[in-house]
Design a protein around this motif. Structure first.
Motif, PDB file in Angstrom:
ATOM      1  N   LEU A  11      32.965  33.187  36.226  1.00  0.00           N
ATOM      2  CA  LEU A  11      34.008  32.866  35.250  1.00  0.00           C
ATOM      3  C   LEU A  11      34.164  31.366  35.066  1.00  0.00           C
ATOM      4  CD1 LEU A  11      37.524  34.481  35.027  1.00  0.00           C
ATOM      5  CD2 LEU A  11      37.271  32.018  34.957  1.00  0.00           C
ATOM      6  N   HIS A  70      37.838  40.132  37.934  1.00  0.00           N
ATOM      7  CA  HIS A  70      36.604  40.416  37.212  1.00  0.00           C
ATOM      8  C   HIS A  70      36.938  41.098  35.891  1.00  0.00           C
ATOM      9  CE1 HIS A  70      37.361  44.339  39.102  1.00  0.00           C
ATOM     10  NE2 HIS A  70      36.737  44.826  38.048  1.00  0.00           N
ATOM     11  N   ILE A  76      32.100  39.144  33.784  1.00  0.00           N
ATOM     12  CA  ILE A  76      32.365  37.955  34.584  1.00  0.00           C
ATOM     13  C   ILE A  76      33.158  38.309  35.836  1.00  0.00           C
ATOM     14  CG2 ILE A  76      32.355  36.357  32.630  1.00  0.00           C
ATOM     15  CD1 ILE A  76      35.408  36.503  32.615  1.00  0.00           C
ATOM     16  N   SER A  77      33.113  37.398  36.810  1.00  0.00           N
ATOM     17  CA  SER A  77      33.939  37.527  38.005  1.00  0.00           C
ATOM     18  C   SER A  77      34.271  36.138  38.506  1.00  0.00           C
ATOM     19  CB  SER A  77      33.221  38.321  39.106  1.00  0.00           C
ATOM     20  OG  SER A  77      32.050  37.627  39.531  1.00  0.00           O
ATOM     21  N   GLN A 122      39.106  28.481  30.329  1.00  0.00           N
ATOM     22  CA  GLN A 122      38.984  29.030  31.680  1.00  0.00           C
ATOM     23  C   GLN A 122      40.229  29.822  32.063  1.00  0.00           C
ATOM     24  OE1 GLN A 122      38.352  26.127  34.769  1.00  0.00           O
ATOM     25  NE2 GLN A 122      38.035  27.654  36.347  1.00  0.00           N
ATOM     26  N   ALA A 125      40.358  33.083  30.166  1.00  0.00           N
ATOM     27  CA  ALA A 125      39.401  34.046  30.730  1.00  0.00           C
ATOM     28  C   ALA A 125      40.000  34.737  31.951  1.00  0.00           C
ATOM     29  CB  ALA A 125      38.099  33.340  31.099  1.00  0.00           C
ATOM     30  N   GLN A 126      40.719  33.982  32.776  1.00  0.00           N
ATOM     31  CA  GLN A 126      41.395  34.577  33.934  1.00  0.00           C
ATOM     32  C   GLN A 126      42.426  35.604  33.482  1.00  0.00           C
ATOM     33  OE1 GLN A 126      43.026  31.398  36.283  1.00  0.00           O
ATOM     34  NE2 GLN A 126      41.051  30.427  36.643  1.00  0.00           N
ATOM     35  N   CYS A 129      40.814  38.858  32.429  1.00  0.00           N
ATOM     36  CA  CYS A 129      40.417  39.644  33.606  1.00  0.00           C
ATOM     37  C   CYS A 129      41.620  40.371  34.200  1.00  0.00           C
ATOM     38  CB  CYS A 129      39.794  38.735  34.658  1.00  0.00           C
ATOM     39  SG  CYS A 129      38.152  38.109  34.269  1.00  0.00           S
ATOM     40  N   PHE A 168      31.400  33.792  26.101  1.00  0.00           N
ATOM     41  CA  PHE A 168      30.739  34.552  27.163  1.00  0.00           C
ATOM     42  C   PHE A 168      29.561  35.366  26.632  1.00  0.00           C
ATOM     43  CE2 PHE A 168      34.570  33.983  29.933  1.00  0.00           C
ATOM     44  CZ  PHE A 168      33.884  33.388  30.976  1.00  0.00           C
TER      45      PHE A 168
END
Length: 222
Positions: A11, A70, A76-77, A122, A125-126, A129, A168
């Motif tokens: 990630l 993830h 992603i993870s 970033q 993206a978290q 998830c 991504f």
């Protein structure tokens, strides 16, 4: 399309990819990396944020550090520096806890707010998830900057979410092709921790040399 765990990308790579696609490819495809003062200071700040020995519960607030996350949708993870769970009727249930909680991700950064959106990507993206894992909606999060010692609120707009997904998809394409982009000189090259590996000036000069040699061959042929 859902990705298998074996296809997951890191990630944290999204900030490198958004900053410079070549930097990301050198680090995550060719597995080349060098540290400079900035990366060391940033790593130390993240080590504190990820210190799982520090557990906090303040009334209706639960703080989790270094939480593994993830997304099979994004492939992603990674880990969250800090995730705050605020007790709220509008939130979601947590295993072993009474009531519902709103989820707020917080990312720690060494310097000060940037003029580009790499940090926002970033953090978003978290959030994506966490939404997938906890079946919830997360409207906002925070970026904490070590230089200003201040939290910056980030709203997870549809545009930001779509941009994360788009980036991504491009990263997965590059990774599958094992493609490392060519050098594109920019202002960020001087501060890049990989400049001695990337050698942007040398590569640029090499391109000019090849161009001149090709031109000379063309003139000779005439």
């Amino acid at each position: 399309m859902l990705y298998e765990e074996s296809e997951f990308l890191q990630l944290s790579g999204i900030q490198h990819f958004a900053f410079c696609r070549r930097q990301w490819a050198l680090a995550y495809i060719e597995m080349q990396w060098q540290e400079n003062v900035r990366t060391v200071e940033g790593r130390l700040l993240h080590e504190y944020a990820h210190d799982n020995s520090i557990k906090e519960k303040r009334g209706d607030l639960i703080i989790s550090r270094g939480m593994a996350i993830h997304s099979r949708e994004l492939g992603i993870s990674g880990e969250c520096d800090v995730v705050e769970f605020h007790k709220s009727e509008k939130g979601v249930p947590l295993v072993g806890r009474e009531g519902n909680y709103q989820v707020i991700p917080i990312e720690y950064k060494k310097g000060k707010p940037k003029t580009n959106d790499v940090d926002l990507l970033q953090l978003a993206a978290q959030a994506l998830c966490l939404e997938e894992m906890l079946c919830c909606q997360i409207p906002r999060g925070y970026l904490y900057y070590g230089e200003t010692r201040h939290r910056e609120k980030v709203e997870f707009t549809e545009e930001l979410r779509e941009n994360v997904a788009k980036i991504f998809r491009e990263m997965h394409k590059y990774y599958a092709q094992r493609y490392t982009p060519k050098v594109k000189m920019g202002k960020g090259c001087h501060a890049c921790s990989l400049k001695d590996i990337c050698l942007p000036v040398l590569n640029k000069e090499s391109s000019v040399k090849r161009y001149m040699e090709a031109r000379m061959k063309e003139e000779s042929a005439e």
